[in-house]
Design an enzyme around this catalytic site. Structure first.
Site, PDB file in Angstrom:
ATOM      1  N   LYS A 138      -3.142   7.130   1.291  1.00 51.38           N
ATOM      2  CA  LYS A 138      -3.299   5.910   2.093  1.00 51.38           C
ATOM      3  C   LYS A 138      -3.907   6.224   3.465  1.00 51.38           C
ATOM      4  O   LYS A 138      -4.671   5.411   4.007  1.00 51.38           O
ATOM      5  CB  LYS A 138      -1.962   5.186   2.229  1.00 51.38           C
ATOM      6  N   TYR A 142       1.256   9.898  -1.662  1.00 55.61           N
ATOM      7  CA  TYR A 142       1.013   8.488  -1.286  1.00 55.61           C
ATOM      8  C   TYR A 142       0.535   8.398   0.161  1.00 55.61           C
ATOM      9  O   TYR A 142      -0.459   7.733   0.458  1.00 55.61           O
ATOM     10  CB  TYR A 142       2.303   7.687  -1.496  1.00 55.61           C
TER      11      TYR A 142
HETATM   12  N1  LIG Z   1       4.872  -3.588  -2.302  1.00 55.93           N
HETATM   13  C1  LIG Z   1       4.902  -2.964  -1.137  1.00 55.93           C
HETATM   14  O1  LIG Z   1       5.934  -2.944  -0.450  1.00 55.93           O
HETATM   15  C2  LIG Z   1       3.651  -2.276  -0.618  1.00 55.93           C
HETATM   16  C3  LIG Z   1       3.668  -1.765   0.683  1.00 55.93           C
HETATM   17  C4  LIG Z   1       2.526  -1.142   1.186  1.00 55.93           C
HETATM   18  C5  LIG Z   1       1.398  -1.031   0.399  1.00 55.93           C
HETATM   19  N2  LIG Z   1       1.406  -1.505  -0.865  1.00 55.93           N
HETATM   20  C6  LIG Z   1       0.166  -1.364  -1.642  1.00 55.93           C
HETATM   21  O2  LIG Z   1      -0.206  -2.641  -2.118  1.00 55.93           O
HETATM   22  C7  LIG Z   1      -0.928  -2.499  -3.336  1.00 55.93           C
HETATM   23  C8  LIG Z   1      -0.290  -3.391  -4.386  1.00 55.93           C
HETATM   24  O3  LIG Z   1       1.058  -2.980  -4.558  1.00 55.93           O
HETATM   25  P1  LIG Z   1       2.160  -3.906  -5.281  1.00 55.93           P
HETATM   26  O4  LIG Z   1       3.421  -3.681  -4.574  1.00 55.93           O
HETATM   27  O5  LIG Z   1       1.629  -5.266  -5.452  1.00 55.93           O
HETATM   28  O6  LIG Z   1       2.266  -3.114  -6.664  1.00 55.93           O
HETATM   29  P2  LIG Z   1       2.339  -3.674  -8.171  1.00 55.93           P
HETATM   30  O7  LIG Z   1       2.770  -2.488  -8.974  1.00 55.93           O
HETATM   31  O8  LIG Z   1       3.116  -4.932  -8.258  1.00 55.93           O
HETATM   32  O9  LIG Z   1       0.823  -4.025  -8.484  1.00 55.93           O
HETATM   33  C9  LIG Z   1      -0.156  -3.030  -8.621  1.00 55.93           C
HETATM   34  C10 LIG Z   1      -1.116  -3.472  -9.702  1.00 55.93           C
HETATM   35  O10 LIG Z   1      -2.146  -2.469  -9.790  1.00 55.93           O
HETATM   36  C11 LIG Z   1      -2.399  -2.230 -11.156  1.00 55.93           C
HETATM   37  N3  LIG Z   1      -2.962  -0.891 -11.310  1.00 55.93           N
HETATM   38  C12 LIG Z   1      -2.301   0.291 -11.249  1.00 55.93           C
HETATM   39  N4  LIG Z   1      -3.155   1.304 -11.470  1.00 55.93           N
HETATM   40  C13 LIG Z   1      -4.377   0.747 -11.662  1.00 55.93           C
HETATM   41  C14 LIG Z   1      -5.662   1.276 -11.948  1.00 55.93           C
HETATM   42  N5  LIG Z   1      -5.848   2.588 -12.096  1.00 55.93           N
HETATM   43  N6  LIG Z   1      -6.706   0.419 -12.086  1.00 55.93           N
HETATM   44  C15 LIG Z   1      -6.513  -0.923 -11.977  1.00 55.93           C
HETATM   45  N7  LIG Z   1      -5.317  -1.482 -11.726  1.00 55.93           N
HETATM   46  C16 LIG Z   1      -4.255  -0.652 -11.565  1.00 55.93           C
HETATM   47  C17 LIG Z   1      -1.070  -2.390 -11.859  1.00 55.93           C
HETATM   48  O11 LIG Z   1      -1.231  -2.640 -13.248  1.00 55.93           O
HETATM   49  C18 LIG Z   1      -0.468  -3.561 -11.089  1.00 55.93           C
HETATM   50  O12 LIG Z   1      -0.777  -4.799 -11.695  1.00 55.93           O
HETATM   51  C19 LIG Z   1      -0.909  -1.015  -3.665  1.00 55.93           C
HETATM   52  O13 LIG Z   1      -2.118  -0.426  -3.221  1.00 55.93           O
HETATM   53  C20 LIG Z   1       0.270  -0.496  -2.867  1.00 55.93           C
HETATM   54  O14 LIG Z   1       0.151   0.879  -2.560  1.00 55.93           O
HETATM   55  C21 LIG Z   1       2.493  -2.129  -1.396  1.00 55.93           C
END
Ligand SMILES: NC(=O)c1ccc[n+]([C@@H]2O[C@H](COP(=O)([O-])OP(=O)(O)OC[C@H]3O[C@@H](n4cnc5c(N)ncnc54)[C@H](O)[C@@H]3O)[C@@H](O)[C@H]2O)c1
Length: 258
Positions: free
Chosen positions: A163, A159
């Protein structure tokens, strides 16, 4: 949450749009007047989210299912935005997965999947969008990185590497495409209160109290706060900002912990 940004007459594509940060971004863009294409691997969820939004904002959103790891699907998503709104003004390149494990035990499939979705997928979507935007005379791309692309934590080798790759990719595309009026930036969230973090907390795999104590702000972020910062990067307000990663983490990465 209300924002001052006006995206009337513009079309946005949001990947990973069915839940969490992506869905909050969709809501923020719709609230700011944009038409939005929701793209997600989870077909049922992305159609359900679109139906709900269309009930309040008829004709403003549409759904497409597919994976960002498939370059043809990435191109189809960009073309769907042009079909839907006449242009592709903004891409929120947000789909991502975790894949955490101790590095001595991390298996090949988990490593490859995390790199494939988080980094290769981000490139395929950006490349497809860049081709459309170069042709139409400009646009804005906001990649969702993570504070774990800027600082590190154990058991997150794939990860963090992916990133950090998104942060570097953001700079390369920004300098390549600046003369085509395409800006490329990244948002790097810290811990955000989503369904995922709530579930991990209930299962005892995430200690919310410890996290709150570690964040200088004293709390996790909300999806709406991340969406608002992303809207700034996508908006004309940031017209001279490109190649940057905006870390929205309540101060986590600035604090060298005792
Ligand atoms: N939630 C956090 O605390 C956090 C922190 C830092 C970064 N992020 C980043 O934010 C982004 C969203 O995360 P989130 O927490 O909303 O996660 P989440 O799991 O709620 O949402 C992610 C979405 O991406 C979709 N997805 C997964 N693989 C996919 C693919 N191959 N093609 C298309 N869609 C796909 C999933 O179906 C899901 O709907 C991610 O890139 C994650 O790494 C999240």
């Amino acid at each position: 949450m209300t924002t001052t940004f006006d995206f009337s007459g513009r079309t946005a594509l949001v990947t990973g749009a069915a839940s969490g940060l992506g869905l909050a971004m969709v809501r923020a863009f719709v609230g700011a007047g944009a038409k939005v294409v929701l793209f997600d691997l989870d077909e049922d969820s992305v159609r359900a989210a679109t139906d709900t939004l269309n009930a309040d904002h008829p004709g403003r959103v549409t759904a497409l299912a597919g994976s960002v790891t498939d370059p043809a699907a990435a191109s189809a998503a960009c073309e769907a935005a042009v079909d839907f709104g006449g242009r592709l003004d903004v891409v929120m390149n947000n789909a991502g997965i975790s894949g955490n494990a101790p590095s001595l035990e991390l298996d090949e499939a988990t490593w490859r999947r995390a790199i494939d979705v988080n980094l290769s997928g981000a490139f395929f979507v950006a490349q497809a969008a860049g081709r459309v935007m170069a042709e139409q005379g400009g646009g804005g791309i906001v990649n969702t990185a993570s504070m774990y692309g800027v600082v590190a934590a154990p058991e997150r080798a794939a990860y963090c590497a992916a990133k950090a790759g998104v942060v570097a990719l953001t700079k390369v595309l920004a300098i390549e495409w600046a003369d085509r009026n395409i800006r490329v930036n990244a948002i790097a969230p810290g811990y955000v209160r989503t369904a995922l973090t709530e579930t991990l907390a209930i299962q005892g795999r995430l200690d919310l109290g410890a996290l709150n104590a570690r964040v200088p702000a004293g709390r996790l972020g909300t999806p709406e706060e991340i969406a608002a910062a992303s809207l700034f990067l996508a908006s004309d307000t940031s017209s001279y900002v490109t190649g940057q990663t905006l870390v929205a983490d309540g101060g986590w990465s600035s604090y060298s912990y005792l």
